[in-house]
Write a protein that holds these residues in place. Structure first.
Motif, PDB file in Angstrom:
ATOM      1  N   GLU A  54       0.856  -1.188   0.000  1.00 46.44           N
ATOM      2  CA  GLU A  54       0.000   0.000   0.000  1.00 46.44           C
ATOM      3  C   GLU A  54       0.894   1.240   0.000  1.00 46.44           C
ATOM      4  O   GLU A  54       1.686   1.441   0.925  1.00 46.44           O
ATOM      5  N   LEU A  55       0.753   2.041  -1.050  1.00 44.63           N
ATOM      6  CA  LEU A  55       1.478   3.317  -1.115  1.00 44.63           C
ATOM      7  C   LEU A  55       0.522   4.371  -0.569  1.00 44.63           C
ATOM      8  O   LEU A  55      -0.519   4.654  -1.159  1.00 44.63           O
ATOM      9  N   LEU A  70       3.780   0.775   2.647  1.00 45.98           N
ATOM     10  CA  LEU A  70       3.656  -0.338   3.585  1.00 45.98           C
ATOM     11  C   LEU A  70       3.699  -1.647   2.809  1.00 45.98           C
ATOM     12  O   LEU A  70       3.010  -1.785   1.785  1.00 45.98           O
ATOM     13  N   THR A  71       4.486  -2.586   3.284  1.00 47.59           N
ATOM     14  CA  THR A  71       4.486  -3.936   2.724  1.00 47.59           C
ATOM     15  C   THR A  71       4.208  -4.904   3.861  1.00 47.59           C
ATOM     16  O   THR A  71       4.890  -4.861   4.893  1.00 47.59           O
ATOM     17  N   ILE A  86       8.084  -0.636   6.350  1.00 40.66           N
ATOM     18  CA  ILE A  86       7.813   0.725   5.883  1.00 40.66           C
ATOM     19  C   ILE A  86       9.031   1.217   5.114  1.00 40.66           C
ATOM     20  O   ILE A  86      10.159   1.098   5.584  1.00 40.66           O
ATOM     21  N   GLU A  87       8.786   1.730   3.922  1.00 40.83           N
ATOM     22  CA  GLU A  87       9.881   2.245   3.083  1.00 40.83           C
ATOM     23  C   GLU A  87       9.414   3.511   2.378  1.00 40.83           C
ATOM     24  O   GLU A  87       8.212   3.772   2.293  1.00 40.83           O
ATOM     25  N   GLY A  88      10.372   4.227   1.832  1.00 37.18           N
ATOM     26  CA  GLY A  88      10.055   5.375   0.977  1.00 37.18           C
ATOM     27  C   GLY A  88       9.298   6.465   1.714  1.00 37.18           C
ATOM     28  O   GLY A  88       8.356   7.049   1.165  1.00 37.18           O
ATOM     29  N   MET A 119       4.891  -6.725  14.210  1.00 36.96           N
ATOM     30  CA  MET A 119       6.117  -5.939  14.187  1.00 36.96           C
ATOM     31  C   MET A 119       6.072  -4.965  13.012  1.00 36.96           C
ATOM     32  O   MET A 119       5.522  -5.283  11.962  1.00 36.96           O
ATOM     33  N   VAL A 120       6.625  -3.788  13.227  1.00 41.21           N
ATOM     34  CA  VAL A 120       6.864  -2.846  12.135  1.00 41.21           C
ATOM     35  C   VAL A 120       8.366  -2.681  12.034  1.00 41.21           C
ATOM     36  O   VAL A 120       9.054  -2.566  13.057  1.00 41.21           O
ATOM     37  N   GLN A 121       8.890  -2.718  10.822  1.00 38.65           N
ATOM     38  CA  GLN A 121      10.323  -2.510  10.683  1.00 38.65           C
ATOM     39  C   GLN A 121      10.611  -1.576   9.520  1.00 38.65           C
ATOM     40  O   GLN A 121       9.813  -1.427   8.598  1.00 38.65           O
TER      41      GLN A 121
END
Lengths: 151, 151
Positions: A54-55, A70-71, A86-88, A119-121
């Motif tokens: 999800e962007l 989010l992946t 979480i990226e970008g 977990m969130v990383q």
């Protein structure tokens, strides 16, 4: 400030690419030419098609103020679990220092919980000193080294 | 040593969970009880169903020697690109120090290229000193902090 969080749509992609380019690291690796490099649209379509990606954008009165991706990933580890990567993460340069990032992350963490993650990383470039402090203040633990290998 | 690399199947899950448990960190967070905790099977089914996740095992004469999980993720960043995340890397304790890990990673990096990725990334717990050195020797750059937040 009435913030709205939603998934990005096609009409947002050019504004998102502009935001990626307006960044000390991004300016070195993004393509700001117009019309938009088609690789951005191809990547965006792949994100849209994948239920586990999800962007997300945050906006105020239709002005995009920030973005993150989010992946959601299933793993055997931690007794079989889902994890949110979480990226970008980007916040418009003129929207910083107003608590927007904190609200954006609170929203993202809530979304990870909705998706059943335990977990969130994320990784953050060691050159982004302000970002490192931001994540620590949110309760993230810098327990890991983040390794990258360009192919 | 004739190594075989393949995606994990249902029949492998119990051996994989045993491998996760046989680890200083894993023993604190995995469930070694038998019959297998159903959460492992649920997670495994989610991995199988997701075309962008591959749980890979390396074996020799049907003996599982190691495991890792590949996640292929599309991003707008880097001018629209696919990235490969590697997680859950384990090599059986009696198979270490024989170059197996290097061959396993060479295979994984090749797989990431096949999938069109331009970057491989991973995080490694700072307590795993041998692993950190291993990744640096493979050419990975520890450019990022790896943050985790348990929910």
């Amino acid at each position: 400030m009435a913030l709205k969080f939603r998934e990005a749509e096609y009409k947002d992609v050019e504004a998102l690419v502009n935001m990626l380019f307006d960044d000390p690291l991004g300016t070195l690796r993004e393509d700001s030419s117009k019309p938009l490099n088609s690789a951005y649209l191809t990547a965006f379509e792949a994100i849209l098609k994948d239920n586990n990606n999800e962007l997300i954008i945050v906006e105020n009165n239709d002005n995009i103020m920030g973005m993150l991706q989010l992946t959601f990933i299933p793993y055997l580890t931690h007794t079989g679990s889902w994890r949110c990567l979480i990226e970008g993460v980007r916040v418009q340069s003129d929207c910083r220092g107003k608590g927007l990032g904190t609200q954006f992350f609170e929203w993202a963490i809530e979304r990870a919980k909705q998706r059943g993650c335990n977990m969130v990383q994320l990784t953050s470039n060691k050159a982004r000193v302000d970002a490192l402090r931001f994540y620590q203040n949110l309760g993230f633990e810098a327990s890991h080294e983040g390794f990258k290998l360009m192919l």
